[in-house]
Design a protein around this motif. Structure first.
Motif, PDB file in Angstrom:
ATOM      1  N   ALA A 621       0.830  -1.207   0.000  1.00 43.18           N
ATOM      2  CA  ALA A 621       0.000   0.000   0.000  1.00 43.18           C
ATOM      3  C   ALA A 621       0.864   1.257   0.000  1.00 43.18           C
ATOM      4  N   GLU A 622       1.947   1.239   0.748  1.00 43.51           N
ATOM      5  CA  GLU A 622       2.833   2.406   0.820  1.00 43.51           C
ATOM      6  C   GLU A 622       3.456   2.717  -0.535  1.00 43.51           C
ATOM      7  N   LEU A 623       3.882   1.676  -1.265  1.00 44.47           N
ATOM      8  CA  LEU A 623       4.557   1.871  -2.545  1.00 44.47           C
ATOM      9  C   LEU A 623       3.593   1.961  -3.721  1.00 44.47           C
ATOM     10  N   GLY A 624       2.320   1.668  -3.486  1.00 39.60           N
ATOM     11  CA  GLY A 624       1.350   1.707  -4.573  1.00 39.60           C
ATOM     12  C   GLY A 624       1.326   0.473  -5.436  1.00 39.60           C
ATOM     13  N   GLY A 625       1.972  -0.594  -4.977  1.00 45.08           N
ATOM     14  CA  GLY A 625       1.944  -1.855  -5.706  1.00 45.08           C
ATOM     15  C   GLY A 625       2.811  -1.834  -6.948  1.00 45.08           C
ATOM     16  N   PHE A 626       2.382  -2.585  -7.953  1.00 43.34           N
ATOM     17  CA  PHE A 626       3.147  -2.765  -9.184  1.00 43.34           C
ATOM     18  C   PHE A 626       2.777  -1.687 -10.206  1.00 43.34           C
ATOM     19  N   ASP A 627       3.717  -1.384 -11.101  1.00 44.18           N
ATOM     20  CA  ASP A 627       3.486  -0.403 -12.161  1.00 44.18           C
ATOM     21  C   ASP A 627       2.629  -1.042 -13.246  1.00 44.18           C
ATOM     22  N   ASN A 628       1.445  -0.497 -13.460  1.00 43.00           N
ATOM     23  CA  ASN A 628       0.519  -1.058 -14.444  1.00 43.00           C
ATOM     24  C   ASN A 628       1.035  -0.964 -15.870  1.00 43.00           C
ATOM     25  N   ALA A 629       2.077  -0.177 -16.104  1.00 40.86           N
ATOM     26  CA  ALA A 629       2.626  -0.025 -17.463  1.00 40.86           C
ATOM     27  C   ALA A 629       3.694  -1.067 -17.775  1.00 40.86           C
ATOM     28  N   LEU A 630       3.961  -1.986 -16.845  1.00 40.62           N
ATOM     29  CA  LEU A 630       4.978  -3.013 -17.048  1.00 40.62           C
ATOM     30  C   LEU A 630       4.358  -4.394 -16.935  1.00 40.62           C
ATOM     31  N   GLY A 631       5.066  -5.387 -17.489  1.00 40.76           N
ATOM     32  CA  GLY A 631       4.680  -6.775 -17.295  1.00 40.76           C
ATOM     33  C   GLY A 631       3.900  -7.367 -18.449  1.00 40.76           C
ATOM     34  N   PRO A 632       3.742  -8.695 -18.441  1.00 42.07           N
ATOM     35  CA  PRO A 632       2.934  -9.369 -19.468  1.00 42.07           C
ATOM     36  C   PRO A 632       1.536  -8.762 -19.534  1.00 42.07           C
ATOM     37  N   GLY A 633       1.028  -8.674 -20.771  1.00 45.00           N
ATOM     38  CA  GLY A 633      -0.277  -8.062 -20.976  1.00 45.00           C
ATOM     39  C   GLY A 633      -0.193  -6.593 -21.332  1.00 45.00           C
ATOM     40  N   THR A 634       1.024  -6.032 -21.340  1.00 42.61           N
ATOM     41  CA  THR A 634       1.248  -4.642 -21.734  1.00 42.61           C
ATOM     42  C   THR A 634       2.264  -4.619 -22.875  1.00 42.61           C
ATOM     43  N   PRO A 635       2.384  -3.506 -23.589  1.00 44.81           N
ATOM     44  CA  PRO A 635       3.416  -3.421 -24.644  1.00 44.81           C
ATOM     45  C   PRO A 635       4.838  -3.596 -24.114  1.00 44.81           C
ATOM     46  N   ALA A 636       5.065  -3.384 -22.808  1.00 43.73           N
ATOM     47  CA  ALA A 636       6.409  -3.507 -22.238  1.00 43.73           C
ATOM     48  C   ALA A 636       6.801  -4.955 -21.965  1.00 43.73           C
ATOM     49  N   LEU A 637       5.835  -5.851 -21.865  1.00 46.19           N
ATOM     50  CA  LEU A 637       6.031  -7.304 -21.748  1.00 46.19           C
ATOM     51  C   LEU A 637       6.599  -7.819 -20.426  1.00 46.19           C
ATOM     52  N   GLY A 638       7.452  -7.066 -19.734  1.00 44.62           N
ATOM     53  CA  GLY A 638       8.083  -7.640 -18.543  1.00 44.62           C
ATOM     54  C   GLY A 638       8.540  -6.609 -17.538  1.00 44.62           C
ATOM     55  N   SER A 639       9.299  -7.097 -16.512  1.00 44.51           N
ATOM     56  CA  SER A 639      10.003  -6.288 -15.505  1.00 44.51           C
ATOM     57  C   SER A 639       9.100  -5.610 -14.488  1.00 44.51           C
ATOM     58  N   GLU A 640       7.829  -5.978 -14.392  1.00 45.37           N
ATOM     59  CA  GLU A 640       7.005  -5.364 -13.354  1.00 45.37           C
ATOM     60  C   GLU A 640       7.480  -5.760 -11.952  1.00 45.37           C
ATOM     61  N   ASP A 641       7.991  -7.001 -11.809  1.00 46.83           N
ATOM     62  CA  ASP A 641       8.478  -7.418 -10.498  1.00 46.83           C
ATOM     63  C   ASP A 641       9.839  -6.796 -10.194  1.00 46.83           C
ATOM     64  N   THR A 642      10.710  -6.701 -11.213  1.00 50.44           N
ATOM     65  CA  THR A 642      12.011  -6.058 -11.011  1.00 50.44           C
ATOM     66  C   THR A 642      11.834  -4.605 -10.594  1.00 50.44           C
ATOM     67  N   ALA A 643      10.910  -3.898 -11.239  1.00 49.46           N
ATOM     68  CA  ALA A 643      10.670  -2.498 -10.899  1.00 49.46           C
ATOM     69  C   ALA A 643      10.128  -2.371  -9.479  1.00 49.46           C
ATOM     70  N   PHE A 644       9.232  -3.275  -9.092  1.00 49.08           N
ATOM     71  CA  PHE A 644       8.683  -3.196  -7.737  1.00 49.08           C
ATOM     72  C   PHE A 644       9.769  -3.429  -6.688  1.00 49.08           C
ATOM     73  N   LEU A 645      10.599  -4.459  -6.891  1.00 56.59           N
ATOM     74  CA  LEU A 645      11.655  -4.738  -5.927  1.00 56.59           C
ATOM     75  C   LEU A 645      12.665  -3.595  -5.875  1.00 56.59           C
ATOM     76  N   SER A 646      12.951  -3.001  -7.022  1.00 55.89           N
ATOM     77  CA  SER A 646      13.848  -1.853  -7.054  1.00 55.89           C
ATOM     78  C   SER A 646      13.257  -0.685  -6.278  1.00 55.89           C
ATOM     79  N   ASP A 647      11.980  -0.397  -6.507  1.00 53.53           N
ATOM     80  CA  ASP A 647      11.313   0.675  -5.757  1.00 53.53           C
ATOM     81  C   ASP A 647      11.367   0.404  -4.258  1.00 53.53           C
TER      82      ASP A 647
END
Length: 765
Positions: A621-647
């Motif tokens: 909740a503090e970080l706002g979860g995952f970036d909706n513009a990343l990951g499978p199902g988006t044009p970016a395809l991946g890295s939603e988990d990498t971005a979250f862990l980095s944040d």
């Protein structure tokens, strides 16, 4: 106390005699133990000279000081054991001073001052250091920097030339590694590695370094040359690279070395500059040797890292040992298929057959997960002969590859090897006791499974979750952009006892699905698993145990192992990293202090993956979860988990990699699937860095500093052993193509995510 002196060289016998005499002069010692390392002539000479006042033993273990010292400790009958080098002379009050700190039960070992005894013209001492020699580099001749006399300080490690240990902790840690040390040309810091393990097995037991408890270490003329100095610096760098490969935490364990380079060396150069201005002609020469020594050590470290580290058990061959049952067998299976096997070494070991009983498929190799009292401790790759792999050969393969892990947990193995009968699991009851204590006060966990167009794989995933050995948890299944309600029936078929519910996220995207999952969660901890993975029965218990062990951690990632290796493509993918991404079976803590070792913006090796991840709900909740513009199902395809862990880490939170939390993933079966996967990896990484800079342009400075590390990693990428005899270049090209397209695709994805958010707000309004 017992003093153990390991010796090996007949030419050093005169100084060794003086070392033994100094041990005999101590007023706190049991009869000293002299261990002769594979030298029968020296053993006969020592036996005649020592008489009944000294115990003289042959080193019956592996060649080298480590095996000799282990032999001495096993023979000791006292609670405390001290080590003295065979070319060092102890002061009369050595043991009396050394014993004082261990009156504190939290102290597991003590070290004292080691002063260089420079050989003079007679070769017997009384000399002085060469004018060019910088005192800050005393370690090149076996000397140490210590506190002032009468004082002591807590340190990471001490040196085996002047060391006192608690015997019980030493044995619980497994003693010195006989495959790691100064033997056969290797110059590895076996004493530092031992200190780290003894601290670990005693829950943070401390080491003390005294300003007193002095020994004088003989420095022969051959070690008083510039060439010897630089060779020793080179060897130190090579040894520290080897230490980073075997120590828990990797290069993060080299804290003392980092302080030396950032504090001691700069101060030494400043001091030499001042002395030069005062007219000291030796100062500029010493400054030059300081710079040359650091350069030589750095070159040794980088050379070892770039060339890759040979497995210690493979390189430490002992010509005198008896052949083992598995010699001549390949260490790795053929690349086309491998059986997935789990072996519990707390029970008799099984025989491995080539043919899998259920499927009837023939496997030339096995991918063996080794457990002890259910704890996963490592993976062994084994070739299976046509006649099968007998338990004796399997035991020997496990011992060759995982002996250090077994010795850490089973002290009784210090005097033997793993056999086909296994080990007594009762020795490892502490692991099971900690799990039981965790389950007695288990925090509520919500498991989130995200799926789109589910197939039969999710049945196995949900069935494994239903079978978790954990008292308080729920399962939330997020149905992403569903085209039917078939998931409801699949959930009813697979889940019989665990509380479970389905929620729907209509917009495609795994990040959106994961965000809906944590918002719908009731548990204080949210655990994520992919719908094509199967969780170990103790998965949730291990998540809770890790967070109990590390209460300051906000999140953890676990070990992802293959579910099947039935095709060439699956075997190749696992061999070159799989979803483990270079992480082994040692826990790693990523906190703010570790950023100088591996920065949150440099995810290689990976910090983990969302297919096996747990996060405290309030942190999501503090970080706002995952970036909706990343990951499978988006044009970016991946890295939603990498971005979250980095944040998460950039915000100052702590992440733990916990290999005890195991899930199994079904890799793509063909090359087309792996090709899509590698393209997605590259695209996601490009999107990840684009996002990082857009969110904070100042990160360009950090990324420019990380660039040399990235270039070295790319240069060192392994390109041998693939299915075509080399790392497939077409996959390299696909990954690079994705990386280059990542920025454009992320901008497109970010625009689309904002558009969807605005439309949702308008609809709700």
């Amino acid at each position: 106390m017992t003093v153990v002196i390991a010796c090996f060289d007949l030419d050093r016998w005169p100084i060794t005699r003086r070392a033994v005499e100094s041990a005999l002069s101590q007023d706190r010692s049991a009869p000293p133990i002299v261990v002769v390392d594979h030298n029968e002539e020296l053993y006969a000479l020592a036996t005649r000279w020592c008489g009944s006042d000294v115990v003289v033993l042959r080193n019956e273990m592996g060649r080298g000081a480590s095996g000799a010292r282990n032999t001495g400790v096993r023979a000791a009958r006292t609670e405390l054991v001290a080590f003295l080098d065979d070319d060092a002379i102890a002061s009369p009050t050595w043991l009396s001073e050394l014993v004082e700190p261990v009156r504190d039960p939290s102290v597991v070992g003590v070290g004292g001052a080691i002063e260089p005894a420079w050989s003079g013209e007679t070769g017997q001492g009384g000399g002085v250091a060469p004018r060019w020699f910088p005192t800050e580099f005393g370690w090149t001749v076996g000397a140490t920097a210590t506190p002032a006399a009468g004082r002591h300080e807590v340190v990471r490690n001490v040196w085996s030339g002047n060391m006192l240990v608690r015997k019980d902790v030493f044995l619980r840690a497994g003693g010195f590694r006989d495959d790691f040390g100064k033997v056969a040309g290797a110059r590895e810091p076996e004493d530092t590695e031992l200190c780290l393990r003894m601290s670990a097995v005693s829950d943070g037991g401390r080491w003390c370094l005294l300003g007193g408890a002095r020994v004088d270490h003989h420095v022969p003329a051959s070690r008083q040359t510039r060439t010897s100095f630089l060779r020793r610096c080179w060897a130190e760098g090579v040894g520290k690279a080897a230490l980073s490969a075997v120590a828990q935490g990797g290069t993060a364990a080299l804290t003392a070395e980092q302080d030396y380079l950032t504090r001691t060396v700069p101060r030494a150069l400043v001091a030499r500059g001042r002395e030069t201005l005062r007219g000291d002609l030796a100062a500029p020469d010493q400054a030059g040797m300081i710079v040359a020594g650091v350069a030589a050590a750095g070159a040794g470290f980088l050379t070892r890292r770039l060339r890759g580290l040979r497995a210690p058990a493979d390189r430490n061959a002992d010509a005198g040992r008896a052949p083992t049952p598995s010699e001549g067998l390949a260490a790795e299976p053929a690349p086309d298929a491998a059986r997935i096997v789990e072996v519990e070494v707390g029970a008799p070991l099984p025989r491995l057959e080539r043919r899998e009983p259920e499927s009837g498929q023939d496997y030339p190799g096995a991918h063996v997960l080794v457990r002890l009292a259910t704890e996963p401790i490592g993976v062994v790759q084994a070739a299976i002969p046509p006649s099968g792999l007998p338990p004796e050969q399997l035991a020997d393969l496990i011992w060759r590859q995982l002996s250090s892990q077994l010795l850490e947990r089973c002290p009784s193995l210090t005097s033997s090897r793993l056999t086909s009968e296994g080990v007594l699991a009762t020795e490892c009851s502490a692991y099971l006791d900690e799990r039981a204590a965790t389950l007695a006060d288990a925090p509520p966990i919500t498991v989130v499974v995200c799926t789109k167009d589910p197939d039969e794989r999710i049945l196995a995933c949900l069935s494994a979750l239903d079978a978790q050995e954990y008292p308080e948890y729920e399962v939330v299944v997020v149905d992403n952009a569903p085209r039917s309600d078939m998931l409801i029936g699949m959930m009813a078929q697979a889940i019989r006892s665990a509380p479970a519910r389905r929620v729907v996220e209509p917009v495609p995207g795994v990040a959106r699905a994961r965000n809906l999952g944590w918002r719908a969660a009731d548990g204080a901890i949210v655990a994520y698993i992919d719908d094509d993975e199967v969780a170990d029965p103790h998965w949730l218990a291990e998540i809770a145990r890790a967070l109990r062990r590390h209460p300051s951690a906000s999140a953890l990632t676990g070990k992802i192992l293959p579910a099947v290796l039935d095709t060439e493509a699956q075997c190749w993918f696992e061999k070159f990293g799989g979803h483990g991404k270079g992480r082994g079976f040692s826990p790693v803590v990523f906190d703010p202090a570790s950023h100088r070792i591996q920065h949150p913006l440099y995810p290689l090796p990976s910090f983990g993956a969302s297919g096996n991840m747990a996060v405290r709900r309030h942190v999501l909740a503090e970080l706002g979860g995952f970036d909706n513009a990343l990951g499978p199902g988006t044009p970016a395809l991946g890295s939603e988990d990498t971005a979250f862990l980095s944040d998460l880490m950039l915000a100052g939170h702590t992440l733990v990699y916990w290999p005890g939390a195991v899930v199994r993933h079904r890799h793509y079966e063909d090359w087309s699937g792996i090709s899509r996967q590698f393209y997605g990896y590259g695209l996601g990484l490009g999107a990840f860095y684009t996002r990082a800079v857009l969110n904070d342009p100042r990160r360009l400075i950090v990324l420019s500093r990380l660039a040399p590390t990235a270039l070295r990693e790319m240069a060192g990428r392994r390109r041998e052993g693939g299915p075509r005899g080399e790392y497939p270049m077409e996959l390299d090209r696909l990954e690079r193509r994705g990386l280059y397209r990542g920025p454009v695709q992320y901008l497109r994805s970010r625009h689309e995510a904002r558009r969807i958010t605005v439309e949702r707000v308008l609809v709700e309004a």
